[in-house]
Design a protein around this motif. Structure first.
Motif, PDB file in Angstrom:
ATOM      1  N   TRP A  85      73.571 -73.867  60.282  1.00 37.99           N
ATOM      2  CA  TRP A  85      74.351 -72.638  60.471  1.00 37.99           C
ATOM      3  C   TRP A  85      75.505 -72.902  61.440  1.00 37.99           C
ATOM      4  N   LYS A 126      80.365 -73.391  61.264  1.00 36.19           N
ATOM      5  CA  LYS A 126      81.301 -72.578  62.045  1.00 36.19           C
ATOM      6  C   LYS A 126      82.364 -73.443  62.727  1.00 36.19           C
ATOM      7  N   ASP A 147      79.523 -56.740  66.885  1.00 31.32           N
ATOM      8  CA  ASP A 147      80.191 -56.522  65.597  1.00 31.32           C
ATOM      9  C   ASP A 147      81.677 -56.246  65.808  1.00 31.32           C
ATOM     10  N   GLY A 190      84.187 -59.173  66.489  1.00 37.24           N
ATOM     11  CA  GLY A 190      84.619 -60.020  65.389  1.00 37.24           C
ATOM     12  C   GLY A 190      84.150 -61.454  65.483  1.00 37.24           C
ATOM     13  N   ASP A 211      81.306 -64.550  65.429  1.00 38.71           N
ATOM     14  CA  ASP A 211      79.978 -64.937  64.980  1.00 38.71           C
ATOM     15  C   ASP A 211      79.084 -65.114  66.194  1.00 38.71           C
ATOM     16  N   GLU A 251      72.554 -52.137  59.929  1.00 37.15           N
ATOM     17  CA  GLU A 251      72.276 -52.758  58.631  1.00 37.15           C
ATOM     18  C   GLU A 251      73.413 -53.698  58.228  1.00 37.15           C
ATOM     19  N   GLY A 252      73.033 -54.903  57.834  1.00 39.41           N
ATOM     20  CA  GLY A 252      73.994 -55.869  57.322  1.00 39.41           C
ATOM     21  C   GLY A 252      74.684 -56.713  58.372  1.00 39.41           C
ATOM     22  N   LEU A 253      74.458 -56.422  59.673  1.00 42.21           N
ATOM     23  CA  LEU A 253      75.179 -57.162  60.713  1.00 42.21           C
ATOM     24  C   LEU A 253      74.783 -58.636  60.735  1.00 42.21           C
ATOM     25  N   GLU A 254      73.495 -58.913  60.640  1.00 39.95           N
ATOM     26  CA  GLU A 254      73.055 -60.302  60.691  1.00 39.95           C
ATOM     27  C   GLU A 254      73.640 -61.097  59.526  1.00 39.95           C
ATOM     28  N   GLU A 255      73.614 -60.503  58.347  1.00 38.19           N
ATOM     29  CA  GLU A 255      74.148 -61.203  57.167  1.00 38.19           C
ATOM     30  C   GLU A 255      75.653 -61.413  57.279  1.00 38.19           C
ATOM     31  N   LYS A 256      76.333 -60.491  57.954  1.00 40.87           N
ATOM     32  CA  LYS A 256      77.785 -60.563  58.025  1.00 40.87           C
ATOM     33  C   LYS A 256      78.268 -61.674  58.954  1.00 40.87           C
ATOM     34  N   ARG A 257      77.673 -61.780  60.154  1.00 42.49           N
ATOM     35  CA  ARG A 257      78.207 -62.782  61.072  1.00 42.49           C
ATOM     36  C   ARG A 257      77.202 -63.293  62.100  1.00 42.49           C
TER      37      ARG A 257
END
Length: 485
Positions: free
Chosen positions: A279, A283, A312, A315, A317, A334-340
């Motif tokens: 991971w 980056k 979040d 911006g 990671d 919801e979705g924060l982990e998947e996003k960055r």
């Protein structure tokens, strides 16, 4: 008592307090001494042994190949019944209430008898014990064994503690929101009253602090997980004004370059390192914020959500290490982990993460281990102290060395109900101050890189920490040899 011959290696007994932040650096310290020809024995309890056994086993497995002395582990019972703790509750990680914390501290005094028994039965040349074991100074003196103090904090913290006990500046304060100027230090250090334990509210804390100072003054000196260039003014103040001997032998984390060894420090890691590495490898350099509040910190769910919203909005990671919380991760948008993000639930290989090129900053609770590990990696810090020595450590990072910025925490306390909420926009701005494009961020990053290089030089041959270590071993050996005549 039987005496050593000069041909035998120096034998040191290590006794850390029962918390990861105390045990892990003490084990690193034992490894360091063993690598320099010292016989090292670590004393702990049965439930705490699994926390350090893998590291010891890994070190010992390489000892024969590298002609090093293996580390021995001695186990003694924890007095759970005597202090009213449940069986198996033998570490600060398990403490969830103020009452349990008091009982844990009460248990400390009950280790005098097994400690004496070990000194009576084994040939011990010196003991290195946690500063919380105040009785160990008298115990060691009875057996004519020098006691060295290891607190897991830096010299600055010791200097502040001495000033508070020497001058008692808080006694003159009238209101909760007053500022305290810590007298007699090389720099002007100001603290909010709320950032410090109040002796008027916690007289038992004041008494214990006095007991620790008295025990330390009777000891041979201090072994410190720090290095001269990090705290130079305070090393001189400690040695010359306070008059205490101190050997700075750190940062101890820099003696752990082995990936397998770092994966074994502390509890079993909750993520496969290869997964984490993959991971991070995906980056850009300096683009990832690492977030970790240590092993025993308690953060409310509402505060965790504000952190998540702030991350979040930044911006950036991030890798975020979270403890088990009520309701799991219901506070996570919801979705924060998947996003960055990459969220690690439980124990993380912190040193490996901090030293990856993708990591550009560290949001930390300012435990001294975390501070020195971040500094050693050359990573700027965002400081969010909670309790213990953490508000003092923040001063070293932000005001003295200027390798970090403060989030603005104002309340000292072990549990969330003592804390004001820090909002998402404050967190977002703090991230920008160290990871953004501005002049302030560039300066913080530059100073952090330079301090990281100084840390590495300190532990190399000819460095200040390497010299202090050798000097201490030579002094203890000379003392032992003089007694053997």
């Amino acid at each position: 008592m039987e005496k050593h011959s000069k041909a035998e290696p120096l034998h040191i007994l290590f006794f850390p307090f029962f918390a990861p932040g105390h045990m892990i650096p003490m084990v690193d310290l034992a490894k360091l001494f063993s690598s320099h020809g010292v016989k090292s024995t670590i004393l702990t309890t049965h439930a705490n042994a699994p926390l350090i056994q893998p590291t010891i086993d890994h070190f010992n497995s390489n000892s024969t190949h590298h002609h090093l002395l293996p580390i021995a582990l001695l186990l003694v019972p924890f007095p759970s019944a005597e202090v009213g703790l449940s069986p198996g509750v033998e570490n600060s990680v398990s403490i969830t209430t103020p009452e349990m914390r008091t009982k844990m501290l009460q248990a400390i005094s009950l280790f005098r008898q097994p400690f004496d028994q070990i000194l009576r039965e084994q040939l011990i040349d010196a003991v290195i014990t946690d500063n919380l074991f105040v009785w160990s100074s008298d115990a060691a003196a009875e057996f004519c064994v020098p006691r060295l103090v290891f607190s897991g904090s830096g010299v600055f913290n010791h200097c502040v503690g001495d000033s508070l006990l020497r001058y008692d500046p808080m006694s003159a304060l009238q209101t909760e929101d007053e500022t305290v100027v810590i007298p007699g230090l090389p720099h002007k250090i100001e603290m909010l009253r709320t950032q410090m334990p109040d002796p008027k509210k916690r007289p038992e804390f004041w008494k214990f602090a006095l007991d620790m100072r008295e025990a330390a003054e009777k000891s041979f000196g201090d072994v410190v997980n720090s290095f001269y260039d990090l705290e130079s003014h305070y090393v001189e103040h400690y040695r010359n004004f306070i008059g205490r001997r101190a050997w700075l032998v750190g940062p101890l984390s820099l003696y752990n370059r082995d990936v397998a060894d770092n994966s074994r420090r502390g509890n079993r890691v909750s993520i496969d390192w290869d997964e984490c590495l993959n991971w991070l490898d995906s980056k850009q350099p300096g683009s990832v914020l690492y977030v970790c509040f240590g092993t025993i910190s308690h953060i409310s769910n509402i505060q965790l959500r504000e952190i998540a919203i702030g991350l979040d909005a930044s911006g950036k990671d991030f890798i975020w290490v979270v403890r088990d919380t009520e309701g799991g991760l219901d506070w996570l948008p919801e979705g924060l982990e998947e996003k960055r993000g990459l969220i690690i639930r439980g124990w993380a290989p912190q040193i490996l993460i901090l030293n990856h090129s993708a990591v550009g900053a560290f949001l930390t609770h300012c435990g001294w281990n975390s501070c020195t590990e971040g500094v050693s990696a050359g990573v700027p810090l965002i400081t969010w102290p909670l309790f213990a020595d953490q508000f003092y450590n923040e001063k070293v990072v932000v005001e003295i060395e200027k390798v970090g910025v403060s989030i603005g925490a104002k309340e000292f306390g072990f549990f969330p109900d003592t804390k004001s909420l820090i909002m998402a926009d404050v967190i977002e701005k703090a991230v920008e101050r160290v990871m953004g494009e501005g002049e302030e961020a560039a300066g913080v990053r530059k100073r952090a890189r330079e301090l990281g290089e100084k840390a590495k030089r300190a532990v190399e041959e000819g460095g200040s920490s390497r010299a202090d270590l050798k000097q201490l071993i030579e002094e203890l050996s000379a003392r032992r040899n003089a007694k053997s005549k």
